[in-house]
Design a protein around this motif. Sequence first.
Motif, PDB file in Angstrom:
ATOM      1  N   PRO A 212       0.801  -1.227   0.000  1.00  0.00           N
ATOM      2  CA  PRO A 212       0.000   0.000   0.000  1.00  0.00           C
ATOM      3  C   PRO A 212       0.831   1.273   0.000  1.00  0.00           C
ATOM      4  N   ARG A 216       0.302   4.280  -2.624  1.00  0.00           N
ATOM      5  CA  ARG A 216       0.047   5.666  -2.231  1.00  0.00           C
ATOM      6  C   ARG A 216       1.046   6.609  -2.898  1.00  0.00           C
ATOM      7  N   LEU A 239      -5.204  -0.081  -1.531  1.00  0.00           N
ATOM      8  CA  LEU A 239      -5.623   0.671  -0.350  1.00  0.00           C
ATOM      9  C   LEU A 239      -4.799   1.952  -0.215  1.00  0.00           C
ATOM     10  N   GLY A 240      -3.544   1.900  -0.650  1.00  0.00           N
ATOM     11  CA  GLY A 240      -2.711   3.097  -0.636  1.00  0.00           C
ATOM     12  C   GLY A 240      -3.159   4.110  -1.665  1.00  0.00           C
ATOM     13  N   ILE A 242      -6.249   4.484  -2.646  1.00  0.00           N
ATOM     14  CA  ILE A 242      -7.471   5.067  -2.081  1.00  0.00           C
ATOM     15  C   ILE A 242      -7.121   6.144  -1.058  1.00  0.00           C
ATOM     16  N   GLU A 243      -6.123   5.876  -0.225  1.00  0.00           N
ATOM     17  CA  GLU A 243      -5.700   6.862   0.767  1.00  0.00           C
ATOM     18  C   GLU A 243      -5.173   8.119   0.084  1.00  0.00           C
ATOM     19  N   ARG A 246      -8.014  10.281  -1.043  1.00  0.00           N
ATOM     20  CA  ARG A 246      -8.572  11.040   0.077  1.00  0.00           C
ATOM     21  C   ARG A 246      -7.690  12.251   0.401  1.00  0.00           C
ATOM     22  N   GLU A 247      -6.373  12.029   0.464  1.00  0.00           N
ATOM     23  CA  GLU A 247      -5.450  13.110   0.786  1.00  0.00           C
ATOM     24  C   GLU A 247      -5.467  14.208  -0.283  1.00  0.00           C
ATOM     25  N   GLU A 262     -14.018   2.699   2.122  1.00  0.00           N
ATOM     26  CA  GLU A 262     -12.645   3.053   2.469  1.00  0.00           C
ATOM     27  C   GLU A 262     -12.378   4.555   2.362  1.00  0.00           C
ATOM     28  N   ALA A 263     -13.160   5.243   1.547  1.00  0.00           N
ATOM     29  CA  ALA A 263     -12.981   6.695   1.389  1.00  0.00           C
ATOM     30  C   ALA A 263     -14.272   7.292   0.846  1.00  0.00           C
TER      31      ALA A 263
END
Length: 347
Positions: A212, A216, A239-240, A242-243, A246-247, A262-263
């Motif tokens: 992940p 990211r 998953l990274g 997706i993070e 979000r960021e 997840e977001a």
Amino acid sequence: MKHSLSLLLFFLFILSGCSGQNKEKKVSEHSSAGKLQAGLVFDVGGRGDKSFNDSAYNGLEIAKAKYGINFLYIEPQGEGADREAALRQMAVDPDIGLIIGVGMLFSEDITAIASEFPDKKFVCIDYIHQQKTSIPANLEGIVFEEKKGSFLAGALAGLVIKTNTVGFIGGMESSVIKKFEQGFIAGARSVNPGIRVLSGYIGMTGSAFADPAKGRELALGQYGRGVDIIYQAAGASGLGVIEAARESKALVICTDRDQEAEAPGFVLSSMTKAVDRALLKTVESVLNGSFKGGGVSVFGLADRYTDYVYNEKNAPLIGIKNHQQLEDIRKKIVSGEIVVDETAVVQ
């Protein structure tokens, strides 16, 4: 609980009669009851990836609740070097009748082991058939129409995009993941011929599906270059991505399962592969005696085994008109009016 191969051996042969076992351990304890018992070997990334592996696990959970089957699971460690040993351990267990390998990386090993154990039934998700070998009569390959589903994901991105630049991030650079990338690009350009696509891969080995942090990093780089939608096909590495969405307050299209949770507000949609439903159908075929090995079963758009997510949560992001246009494209792909060749992969 996650079981390494050594733990599984320990549980099966030493502690099968002990008290205080969890439900995975109890499966072996009750194996003499005559119920179908399945053995599941996860792909790299393992249970908890909230994607491909979890969908497979969910399928057996549904089968357990609906039909009373039992199952065990093993997670290959690291690069998955013990994949063959895990499959073999399942095969030599006299109580296990159905053995499932989750992921394309199992294809070669499961073909060989199925030939060695003709009295057992085997299933491989995302099976890659090597033309030089025949598929054993007790092995069923399961595949999905990833390229067609990815075409829809690309079309969706092309309809929603604001910056005219989209991104793709894959896990392991391979023929299967190339289908995701190429389908996505074709779909995006079908509705927006001038669209720009940035592509990146996390790695060249199976561990690329379990990183992940690298996902990211790649995603932040693409968002920083003007991408406002990334399509990720990277397993747990996604998953990274997706993070990063979000960021960056940007959008991501996910794969395999609906990952909106997840977001929330940043997952535009997910291109879903109903691994759980496909496995449930396979279990049903074993139970009713209709299981057919020796070939590959395709679970595609027509029956929505391969699909995209549209519901009350992401409808505001997609829009009614875009959804209607996407449905029209889906119907044309199913009918053959729009041709998306699943077998053609440009290296």
